[in-house]
Design a protein around this motif. Structure first.
Motif, PDB file in Angstrom:
ATOM      1  N   PHE A   1       8.065  -2.933   4.507  1.00 43.65           N
ATOM      2  CA  PHE A   1       7.734  -3.085   3.085  1.00 43.65           C
ATOM      3  C   PHE A   1       6.222  -2.984   2.875  1.00 43.65           C
ATOM      4  O   PHE A   1       5.741  -2.277   1.984  1.00 43.65           O
ATOM      5  CB  PHE A   1       8.254  -4.434   2.579  1.00 43.65           C
TER       6      PHE A   1
ATOM      7  N   SER B   1       5.036   0.659   3.329  1.00 42.41           N
ATOM      8  CA  SER B   1       5.469   1.704   2.401  1.00 42.41           C
ATOM      9  C   SER B   1       5.219   1.342   0.943  1.00 42.41           C
ATOM     10  O   SER B   1       5.227   2.214   0.095  1.00 42.41           O
ATOM     11  CB  SER B   1       6.956   2.012   2.613  1.00 42.41           C
ATOM     12  N   ARG B   2       4.982   0.060   0.634  1.00 42.40           N
ATOM     13  CA  ARG B   2       4.935  -0.302  -0.781  1.00 42.40           C
ATOM     14  C   ARG B   2       3.652  -0.972  -1.242  1.00 42.40           C
ATOM     15  O   ARG B   2       3.445  -1.138  -2.429  1.00 42.40           O
ATOM     16  CB  ARG B   2       6.103  -1.254  -1.113  1.00 42.40           C
ATOM     17  N   THR B   3       2.811  -1.408  -0.331  1.00 39.57           N
ATOM     18  CA  THR B   3       1.668  -2.214  -0.777  1.00 39.57           C
ATOM     19  C   THR B   3       0.333  -1.513  -0.533  1.00 39.57           C
ATOM     20  O   THR B   3       0.235  -0.560   0.226  1.00 39.57           O
ATOM     21  CB  THR B   3       1.610  -3.577  -0.063  1.00 39.57           C
ATOM     22  N   LEU B   4      -0.690  -2.045  -1.182  1.00 42.44           N
ATOM     23  CA  LEU B   4      -2.034  -1.502  -1.031  1.00 42.44           C
ATOM     24  C   LEU B   4      -2.514  -1.648   0.409  1.00 42.44           C
ATOM     25  O   LEU B   4      -3.211  -0.787   0.929  1.00 42.44           O
ATOM     26  CB  LEU B   4      -2.992  -2.227  -1.978  1.00 42.44           C
ATOM     27  N   LYS B   5      -2.127  -2.759   1.062  1.00 41.90           N
ATOM     28  CA  LYS B   5      -2.554  -2.964   2.446  1.00 41.90           C
ATOM     29  C   LYS B   5      -2.011  -1.838   3.329  1.00 41.90           C
ATOM     30  O   LYS B   5      -2.730  -1.293   4.169  1.00 41.90           O
ATOM     31  CB  LYS B   5      -2.051  -4.323   2.940  1.00 41.90           C
TER      32      LYS B   5
ATOM     33  N   PHE C   1      -1.205   1.128   2.372  1.00 41.63           N
ATOM     34  CA  PHE C   1      -1.960   2.330   1.997  1.00 41.63           C
ATOM     35  C   PHE C   1      -3.294   2.355   2.731  1.00 41.63           C
ATOM     36  O   PHE C   1      -3.714   3.385   3.267  1.00 41.63           O
ATOM     37  CB  PHE C   1      -2.171   2.303   0.479  1.00 41.63           C
TER      38      PHE C   1
ATOM     39  N   LYS D   1      -2.846   3.304   6.429  1.00 42.61           N
ATOM     40  CA  LYS D   1      -2.590   4.729   6.668  1.00 42.61           C
ATOM     41  C   LYS D   1      -3.809   5.581   6.299  1.00 42.61           C
ATOM     42  O   LYS D   1      -4.123   6.549   6.984  1.00 42.61           O
ATOM     43  CB  LYS D   1      -1.358   5.174   5.878  1.00 42.61           C
ATOM     44  N   LEU D   2      -4.489   5.193   5.230  1.00 43.66           N
ATOM     45  CA  LEU D   2      -5.644   5.988   4.801  1.00 43.66           C
ATOM     46  C   LEU D   2      -6.747   5.959   5.860  1.00 43.66           C
ATOM     47  O   LEU D   2      -7.306   6.995   6.222  1.00 43.66           O
ATOM     48  CB  LEU D   2      -6.170   5.461   3.463  1.00 43.66           C
TER      49      LEU D   2
ATOM     50  N   GLN E   1      -5.673   8.063   8.839  1.00 48.58           N
ATOM     51  CA  GLN E   1      -5.634   9.521   8.635  1.00 48.58           C
ATOM     52  C   GLN E   1      -7.005  10.105   8.399  1.00 48.58           C
ATOM     53  O   GLN E   1      -7.317  11.198   8.831  1.00 48.58           O
ATOM     54  CB  GLN E   1      -4.800   9.841   7.391  1.00 48.58           C
ATOM     55  N   SER E   2      -7.812   9.381   7.666  1.00 52.39           N
ATOM     56  CA  SER E   2      -9.019   9.997   7.146  1.00 52.39           C
ATOM     57  C   SER E   2     -10.083   8.908   6.952  1.00 52.39           C
ATOM     58  O   SER E   2     -10.253   8.392   5.851  1.00 52.39           O
ATOM     59  CB  SER E   2      -8.640  10.637   5.801  1.00 52.39           C
TER      60      SER E   2
ATOM     61  N   ALA F   1     -12.940   4.996  -0.357  1.00 50.40           N
ATOM     62  CA  ALA F   1     -12.064   4.144  -1.161  1.00 50.40           C
ATOM     63  C   ALA F   1     -12.568   2.710  -1.186  1.00 50.40           C
ATOM     64  O   ALA F   1     -12.072   1.895  -1.950  1.00 50.40           O
ATOM     65  CB  ALA F   1     -10.645   4.189  -0.608  1.00 50.40           C
TER      66      ALA F   1
ATOM     67  N   PHE G   1     -12.690   0.721   1.627  1.00 50.94           N
ATOM     68  CA  PHE G   1     -12.066  -0.078   2.676  1.00 50.94           C
ATOM     69  C   PHE G   1     -13.001  -0.137   3.882  1.00 50.94           C
ATOM     70  O   PHE G   1     -13.660   0.843   4.210  1.00 50.94           O
ATOM     71  CB  PHE G   1     -10.730   0.536   3.111  1.00 50.94           C
TER      72      PHE G   1
ATOM     73  N   LEU H   1      -6.698   6.063  -4.240  1.00 50.61           N
ATOM     74  CA  LEU H   1      -7.804   5.994  -3.292  1.00 50.61           C
ATOM     75  C   LEU H   1      -9.101   5.532  -3.960  1.00 50.61           C
ATOM     76  O   LEU H   1      -9.761   4.622  -3.471  1.00 50.61           O
ATOM     77  CB  LEU H   1      -7.961   7.383  -2.668  1.00 50.61           C
TER      78      LEU H   1
ATOM     79  N   GLY I   1      -0.262  -7.286  -4.142  1.00 51.69           N
ATOM     80  CA  GLY I   1      -0.721  -5.964  -3.755  1.00 51.69           C
ATOM     81  C   GLY I   1       0.369  -4.922  -3.648  1.00 51.69           C
ATOM     82  O   GLY I   1       0.206  -3.920  -2.952  1.00 51.69           O
TER      83      GLY I   1
END
Lengths: 368, 521
Positions: free
Chosen positions: A216, A219-223, A225, A228-229, A232-233, A240, A242, B364, B379
């Motif tokens: 969960f 796939s669903r929360t800002l954490k 995201f 993964k961000l 990946q990059s 962003a 972070f 982003l 979140g």
């Protein structure tokens, strides 16, 4: 001269990305059959004993859950690390330190007997594993050390520390000098899920819950995201807002905590005391689990069960056809190899170029 | 059209019906093109029109699905760049592939199909650089060279193969006007020798000036073959875009405005050997103003952007002030919350994560500023709200995409740039800092982006535009400052600015002497 090179494919096949774990499994079975053939065993029988027989009886399904619990717990924690580009290879050490930290109460204070002992043990196991994972994390975030090396080396430190403890200060005073701690009292034992039918303990429930929660989050929360961000990059992650350093700490603490929980659950639920060796390499096998499950917590549940089967099958094959239980390790190794090979070939294709100076030798350019 | 092609049976290169499919998309759809010996042939088209795909097929990097390529009258298949070079086709890429830590000659040596000793390569390179007016020291380290000089290495590298057809991809996008003039002289020499050039550019004035013929592509098809000297810039643009490109409208800024973005004494040491250190940069951008920073790439623009955006913090809190408050110790999220918005130069990998969808890429840069709209408690992302906002932005900026919510990498450069700019404009920021807003973007999208920036300023925001494209800065800015070697000149009001003045500052002249002091390398 012949040269073999990998060339990046312009686009990857979505179909084969999804099929890749299954293709890898199939290839592992084929290679395993060949291996048994060379060992002089009938491959069909051997594969049956290895992969089918353990699934036919209730008690052995319970054993499957016992083995799968630590693999899934560690595997989902590792998926957070690997998705965020942090290569924690030291889950085995975090597992051991979690087990040691969680065992302090029943081993050092055997007189303290209350219902609260077990929750405290689990908590201490979580904290112990997280703290031990915190070491490579802090070293990476602060000094930029390579976490692959530091986390791996700390595994050996943990193993030797456990060995020293059970032979030295924590040895059971009534244990005839065997290198073991005293057995945990009843309040310190993780109960079975279904005591009537087999040994599977609550560790398996923890594993499933952890996998669902992390699925969960990812796939669903800002954490998720953020994880993964940054993985990946990294530059886009910084853009962003972070922090990469904070993500290093976060990922290691989560995976260390889950490895620690796996450690104390294993000791408290399946073994009942500390011994010089408490893990058949769960922390390393979980790396295979994480990748076979495509770093997706739900996939990792399935992958954890498959790898648990390879442990059981190894034991079963040892008894019924008399092959070494190292065969299980060979299967796990082949599986990781084929998973990585399949993934590589999805992203790249092989080009074999023969660098023959054929016709039309290049004139090194005389100018007009 | 077909009649003219028949007459060119003896063309150097004659391409017929070249087609390339990506899935169901026809990137190139039956392209005909012929190039004579000694001709400079322009290839025009918006981003996504199929120029790159076409050129990659000529250079052997992609395989055509249909069509024929005739080289000196003979049918050929070009399976790899190596084969293209053997035929006599050379290419100078828009993005250079050079190793900073090696010398020019060593870089050239690495790219040769046949190994040759370093000394011989250096000598040959020096010979070529003299013959074609491309001043270059073969023993200089690439890290120390300007972008123009790096481009010369690429050109010399290409010339060493003795090509008969040279493909140049947007060669002037990284040059000062003076450097561009020098490049045109070199091209003229190559042309006199009978070599042909396929010149890809979106600068229409330049194409009119140096090209003999032009082929215009739109949506993978040839729209026209024409003589650019007989066309006007706007008629060429119309062929590319399909309708009239809106001229950017700018109004005079009103007087007496408050300062929204202020930089005072900003200095920064270079983080690695090939970074540029910033020294003592001062600037202020007022409400309603568009301030431009010109400069050749690699003079500290990237480092400056990082410092202003807060990706790198300053030591002193008052080195950067946003809307009258100190921001130097705030990170990029903090500065966004103060009302600023940022668009970096690199679209993929910096402004956007390539493998994430547009709505994820919207999150982003706006997950903090729009937390209330996009996130619920704990979140959890409100996918619906984010997707709706992404759709709104795509519509507002006319982002063309193949599916509802594609991955960033699936968009063409211009469309992605419209999205990352629209993503910030959608917030109506008070301060906007943009690095290279239209780099590698087609004319239609560029006009739209420029107009959006001007409209933002008209609404009372401060806009800071860092760009290598002088035409762009002259079109949209109220004042232009020039960055050179990590220093920033005083801004020149647009009324007093000329191409020559700015060009000289870009080349390193000091404003006091106002004389060209091009640095010796």
């Amino acid at each position: 001269m012949m040269r073999v090179e990998l060339v990046k494919r312009p686009q990857q096949s979505a179909l084969f990305s999804a099929l890749s774990p299954f293709i890898a499994l199939l290839l592992t079975l084929v290679a395993g059959a060949i291996m048994f053939l060379f060992l002089g065993k009938n491959p069909v029988d051997a594969l049956y004993y290895f992969f089918i027989e353990p699934l036919l009886e209730t008690w052995s399904l319970h054993e499957l859950a016992v083995k799968a619990a630590p693999l899934i717990l560690i595997g989902v924690g590792l998926s957070i690390c690997y998705l965020s580009n942090n290569w924690n290879i030291g889950a085995e050490g975090q597992f051991i330190i979690g087990a040691i930290a969680g065992s302090i109460l029943p081993v050092v204070f055997p007189g303290f007997q209350s219902w609260i002992v077990l929750p405290l043990m689990l908590l201490m196991g979580v904290v112990g594993g997280a703290a031990y994972a915190g070491i490579p994390a802090w070293l990476k975030a602060r000094f930029g050390t390579n976490e692959i090396l530091t986390s791996l080396m700390l595994v050996y430190v943990a193993q030797l520390f456990l060995d020293w403890l059970v032979r030295g200060p924590w040895r059971n005073p009534e244990g005839f000098n065997f290198p073991e701690t005293r057995s945990f009292h009843a309040y310190a034992v993780l109960p079975e899920i279904w005591p009537a039918s087999g040994r599977a303990h609550w560790g398996f429930i923890f594993a499933i819950v952890a996998a669902l929660v992390l699925w969960f989050v990812l796939s669903r929360t800002l954490k998720g995201f953020e994880v993964k961000l940054i993985g990946q990059s990294p530059r886009a992650g910084r853009f962003a807002g972070f922090s990469r350093a904070r993500m290093v700490i976060f990922a290691f603490l989560v995976s260390g905590a889950l490895a620690g929980l796996a450690g104390i659950s294993e000791v408290s639920g399946a073994i009942g005391q500390l011994r010089p060796s408490i893990s058949p390499g769960y922390g390393f096998t979980a790396i295979i689990v994480a990748f076979l499950g495509r770093l997706n917590p739900l996939g990792i549940i399935a992958a954890g069960l498959v790898l648990a089967l390879s442990y059981l099958g190894g034991e079963a094959a040892q008894i019924s056809i008399g092959v070494s239980d190292k065969v299980a390790r060979a299967f796990q190794g082949m599986l990781l190899f084929f998973v990585l090979a399949c993934d590589t070939l999805i992203h790249y294709r092989i080009r074999i170029s023969r660098r023959l100076r054929a016709k039309g030798v290049e004139a090194p350019a005389g100018h007009a | 059209m077909s009649a003219t092609l028949e007459n060119r049976a003896e063309s150097l290169l004659d391409v017929r019906g070249l087609t390339k499919l990506f899935g169901s998309l026809k990137a190139c759809d039956g392209i005909d093109l012929a190039i004579d010996r000694g001709e400079i042939h322009a290839l025009l088209g918006e981003n996504g029109a199929g120029k790159s795909t076409f050129v990659k097929m000529l250079f052997g990097a992609l395989e055509p699905a249909a069509g024929t390529i005739r080289w000196k009258g003979e049918k050929v298949t070009i399976a790899s760049p190596g084969e293209a070079r053997k035929l006599g086709i050379g290419m100078v890429f828009q993005h250079f592939s050079l190793f900073d830590a090696l010398t020019a000659a060593e870089n050239i040596m690495l790219s040769l199909d046949d190994p040759a000793p370093a000394g011989a390569v250096a000598a040959r390179a020096r010979e070529l650089s003299e013959a074609y007016g491309l001043p270059l020291d073969p023993n200089a380290h690439v890290g120390d060279l300007s972008v123009g000089e790096r481009q010369r290495i690429e050109i010399i590298r290409c010339l060493l193969q003795n090509p008969e057809l040279i493909i140049l991809d947007e060669p002037t996008s990284v040059l000062t006007p003076q450097e561009a003039d020098r490049l045109f002289e070199t091209l003229a020499k190559l042309k006199v020798e009978g070599r042909s050039i396929l010149y890809i550019s979106h600068r229409l004035e330049e194409v009119k000036r140096i090209c003999d013929r032009a082929t215009v592509l739109r949506q993978g098809r040839v729209i026209a073959h024409c003589d650019p000297s007989r066309e006007t810039a706007s008629s060429l643009a119309r062929m590319m875009v399909g309708d009239e490109v809106q001229a950017v409208v700018r109004e005079k800024p009103s007087a007496a405005r408050e300062v929204l973005l202020e930089v005072r004494g900003l200095s920064r040491k270079a983080g690695h050997p090939f970074a540029v250190s910033l020294s003592d940069i001062d600037l202020s951008v007022h409400a309603g103003e568009v301030l431009g920073i010109a400069g050749v790439a690699g003079n500290g623009q990237g480092e400056f952007f990082e410092a202003v955006s807060g990706e790198v913090l300053q030591e002193k809190a008052d080195a950067v002030r946003i809307r009258g408050k100190d921001a130097g110790r705030r990170d990029i999220s903090g500065r966004r919350l103060m009302g600023a918005a940022f668009v970096p130069e690199e679209r993929l990998g910096h402004a956007a994560a390539p493998l994430m969808t547009l709505s994820q890429n919207l999150l982003l840069s706006r997950c903090r500023t729009d937390a209330r709209a996009f996130l619920s408690r704990l979140g959890v992302i409100r996918q619906g709200a984010v997707a709706k906002a992404a759709k709104r932005i795509a519509e507002a900026m006319d982002v063309r995409k193949a599916s509802e919510d594609p991955e960033a990498t699936a968009l063409s450069g211009g469309n992605l740039q419209k999205f990352v700019i629209g993503r910030e404009l959608d917030r109506a920021p008070m301060v906007m800092v943009v690095n290279q807003p239209t780099w590698g973007v087609d004319a239609g999208a560029a006009a739209r982006i420029r107009q959006a920036l001007i409209d933002l300023a008209k609404g009372g925001s401060a806009v800071l535009v860092i760009s290598q494209d002088l035409d762009e800065l002259f079109e949209i800015c109220d004042a232009i400052a020039v960055m050179h070697h990590g220093r920033l000149s005083a801004p020149i009001p647009i009324g007093e600015a000329t191409y020559e003045k700015v060009g000289l500052l870009m080349g390193g002249a000091t404003p006091e002497t106002a004389e060209p002091m091009l640095e010796a390398v």
